[in-house]
Design a protein around this motif. Structure first.
Motif, short mmCIF file in Angstrom:
data_model
loop_
_atom_site.label_atom_id
_atom_site.label_comp_id
_atom_site.label_asym_id
_atom_site.label_seq_id
_atom_site.Cartn_x
_atom_site.Cartn_y
_atom_site.Cartn_z
N UNK A 1 0.85 -1.19 0.00
CA UNK A 1 0.00 0.00 0.00
C UNK A 1 0.89 1.25 0.00
N UNK A 2 0.69 2.14 -0.98
CA UNK A 2 1.53 3.33 -1.06
C UNK A 2 1.15 4.36 0.00
N UNK A 3 2.00 5.40 0.11
CA UNK A 3 1.81 6.41 1.15
C UNK A 3 0.48 7.15 1.00
N UNK A 4 0.06 7.37 -0.26
CA UNK A 4 -1.18 8.08 -0.49
C UNK A 4 -2.36 7.28 0.05
N UNK A 6 -2.19 4.98 2.41
CA UNK A 6 -2.08 4.94 3.87
C UNK A 6 -2.66 6.22 4.48
N UNK A 7 -2.32 7.36 3.86
CA UNK A 7 -2.84 8.65 4.33
C UNK A 7 -4.36 8.69 4.24
N UNK A 12 -9.79 8.28 6.87
CA UNK A 12 -11.09 7.61 7.03
C UNK A 12 -11.24 7.04 8.44
N UNK A 13 -10.17 6.39 8.91
CA UNK A 13 -10.25 5.68 10.18
C UNK A 13 -10.06 6.57 11.39
N UNK A 14 -9.65 7.81 11.18
CA UNK A 14 -9.50 8.72 12.34
C UNK A 14 -10.82 8.85 13.09
N UNK A 15 -11.93 8.81 12.35
CA UNK A 15 -13.24 8.91 12.99
C UNK A 15 -13.51 7.71 13.90
N UNK A 16 -12.87 6.56 13.59
CA UNK A 16 -13.09 5.36 14.39
C UNK A 16 -12.55 5.49 15.81
N UNK A 17 -11.72 6.50 16.06
CA UNK A 17 -11.23 6.72 17.41
C UNK A 17 -12.37 7.05 18.37
N UNK A 18 -13.51 7.48 17.80
CA UNK A 18 -14.66 7.86 18.63
C UNK A 18 -15.66 6.73 18.83
N UNK A 125 -10.84 1.05 -1.38
CA UNK A 125 -9.85 -0.01 -1.30
C UNK A 125 -10.44 -1.32 -1.84
N UNK A 126 -9.55 -2.16 -2.36
CA UNK A 126 -9.96 -3.45 -2.92
C UNK A 126 -9.07 -4.56 -2.40
N UNK A 127 -9.57 -5.79 -2.51
CA UNK A 127 -8.79 -6.98 -2.21
C UNK A 127 -8.19 -6.99 -0.81
#
Length: 288
Positions: A1-4, A6-7, A12-18, A125-127
């Motif tokens: 997975x490239x840096x883009x 991952x960023x 997206x997942x930052x919201x999952x902290x809540x 994301x796929x696969x």
């Protein structure tokens, strides 16, 4: 997975902290009960369980929202609801009923986050990348619970009202989400012979989906009720909000380990990963 990618995933997942942040409130149940001596303890305990009501409403309305807003905007709205609902009790806290109402609003925001997160992951994301990011979701959920519960407990150690300031982090997450998640198109509501409208999608849900939703809802109530009672039991032994928060946070280490090992777990459990997850939850509740 490239840096883009991952960023993007982090955005997206930052919201999952809540997503599991309501556990922090459970740590202060005993202290809150002392501030409202005329209220029955069962009503105070609802501070831990009533967010589930907001989550149920959010789940039912999520599909309808995606037909009227982009998924990114739905996510931004959800984070805003969670932040506002969580932080109001830090400022206005003279009424238990008002705090309960804020917890419903918090739960509503969290419920939308729980739905929009997987949709955005599926969209971008796929696969194996998708499977990896979904594993990260579990990690973000549990890290958020541990950090927010521990910090909230520290803030609320001297005064339970200060605990609610932890929800100010939602506004920081709102900025991250806005910057790092690209804008998308809202779902189109097709009204032809092959209907794909909100109501058509809602009525077309499989019976198995309803069963899974019901089981998940019941397990969530059981776990939050356990946390609420844990606060009261520890308080009876002389331990305060800060101590209870640390116990709750440490108890979630298993979730982080699961997130790190999800790739290996999927290879062992194959298509039955969710079923094994429910078995683990039942055993955990039974032991406690």
């Amino acid at each position: 997975m490239d840096k883009k990618k991952v960023s993007l995933a982090v955005g997206i997942l930052s919201a999952n902290l809540l997503v599991m942040s309501t556990s922090a409130v459970g740590a202060a149940i005993a202290a809150i009960a002392k501030s409202f001596p005329k209220e029955p303890i069962s009503k105070v305990q609802m501070l831990s369980t009533i967010p589930q009501l907001g989550q149920v409403v959010a789940t039912l309305l999520f599909a309808w929202l995606t037909y009227h807003m982009t998924r990114k905007n739905v996510g931004l709205l959800a984070i805003l609801f969670a932040g506002v609902g969580g932080i109001i009790p830090a400022i206005w806290n003279s009424s238990l009923n008002m705090i309960l109402g804020c917890m419903i609003l918090l739960g509503f925001g969290i419920g939308i986050i729980s739905n929009v997160g997987p949709v955005l992951v599926q969209e971008h994301f796929d696969g194996e990348e998708r499977a990896t990011v979904m594993g990260w979701q579990i990690g973000f959920n549990n890290v958020g619970m541990m950090v927010l519960t521990a910090v909230g407990g520290a803030l609320g150690a001297s005064n339970w009202r200060n605990l609610f300031w932890i929800f100010a982090v939602a506004f920081v997450i709102l900025i991250f989400f806005y910057i790092m998640v690209p804008q998308d198109q809202r779902a189109k509501e097709v009204k032809s012979d092959g209907k794909q409208s909100f109501w058509a999608s809602f009525k077309g849900l499989s019976g198995y989906v309803w069963i899974i939703l019901l089981i998940t809802f019941l397990m969530s109530i059981i776990m939050t009720a356990f946390m609420a009672n844990q606060s009261i039991v520890l308080a009876s032994k002389g331990h305060g909000t800060g101590y209870t928060a640390i116990v709750t946070a440490i108890g979630n280490v298993g979730g982080i380990i699961t997130a790190l090992c999800l790739g290996y777990i999927r290879k062992l459990t194959k298509r039955d990963t969710m079923a094994w997850g429910f078995v683990g939850q039942v055993q955990n509740v039974g032991v406690n």
